[in-house]
Write an enzyme that holds these catalytic residues in place. Sequence first.
Site, short mmCIF file in Angstrom:
data_model
loop_
_atom_site.label_atom_id
_atom_site.label_comp_id
_atom_site.label_asym_id
_atom_site.label_seq_id
_atom_site.Cartn_x
_atom_site.Cartn_y
_atom_site.Cartn_z
CE LYS A 1 -1.94 1.77 3.64
NZ LYS A 1 -2.76 1.98 4.85
CG ASP B 1 -7.42 3.77 2.66
OD1 ASP B 1 -8.34 3.42 1.90
OD2 ASP B 1 -7.33 4.93 3.12
#
Length: 212
Positions: free
Chosen positions: A120, A138
Amino acid sequence: MNREAIFEFFRRLAEDNPSPETELEFGNTYQLLVAVVLSAQATDVGVNKATRALFREVKTPAQMVALGEVALKDRIKTIGLFNTKAKNVIALSEILVRDHGGEVPADRDVLTTLPGVGRKTANVVMNCAFGAETFAVDTHIFRVGNRTGLAKGKTVLAVEKQLEKKVPQPFRVGAHHWLILHGRYVCKARRPECWRCTVADLCAFKPKTEKK
């Protein structure tokens, strides 16, 4: 959500916010990398409060290494998990100095080898710094993807893969920003604000909420 609906979904989000950006504050690519590492399990607002003074002092990996772990901990102690994060930031800074000439590599696979940098984080850096068509999933994007029917998946990676497959041009670079902001401010976790959502009619979520 079919192809036409997905295009319209992003068209409307883009119309409301033509130039979406991360809410993290930074002055260069290295500071962006540090900010994203610090933002894990923390809010952008909290990270920004801690990094404003830090980033006036530290602009390069070499300066971070010179600052040292103890001093860094003191500057980011208001952020959750600051001990581990400080250790990772110093370690990744040392690697950048030693192996990359003090520059942040524009390569997701290389980025994920740095301490504290997961997929991420690497996706955010690749997108925000280098304009790559990456999708940093997220909790907000995971929720919005599943709730709306845009990108369903039981894992973060599954949602990311769905977005890679489904998001059309010209929305691919800005997509993860629109989805994060939408999840943060409209499609909220506890009670989505469907009454003011510009894409409510395209969304699979039922029942739609009404204004109190």
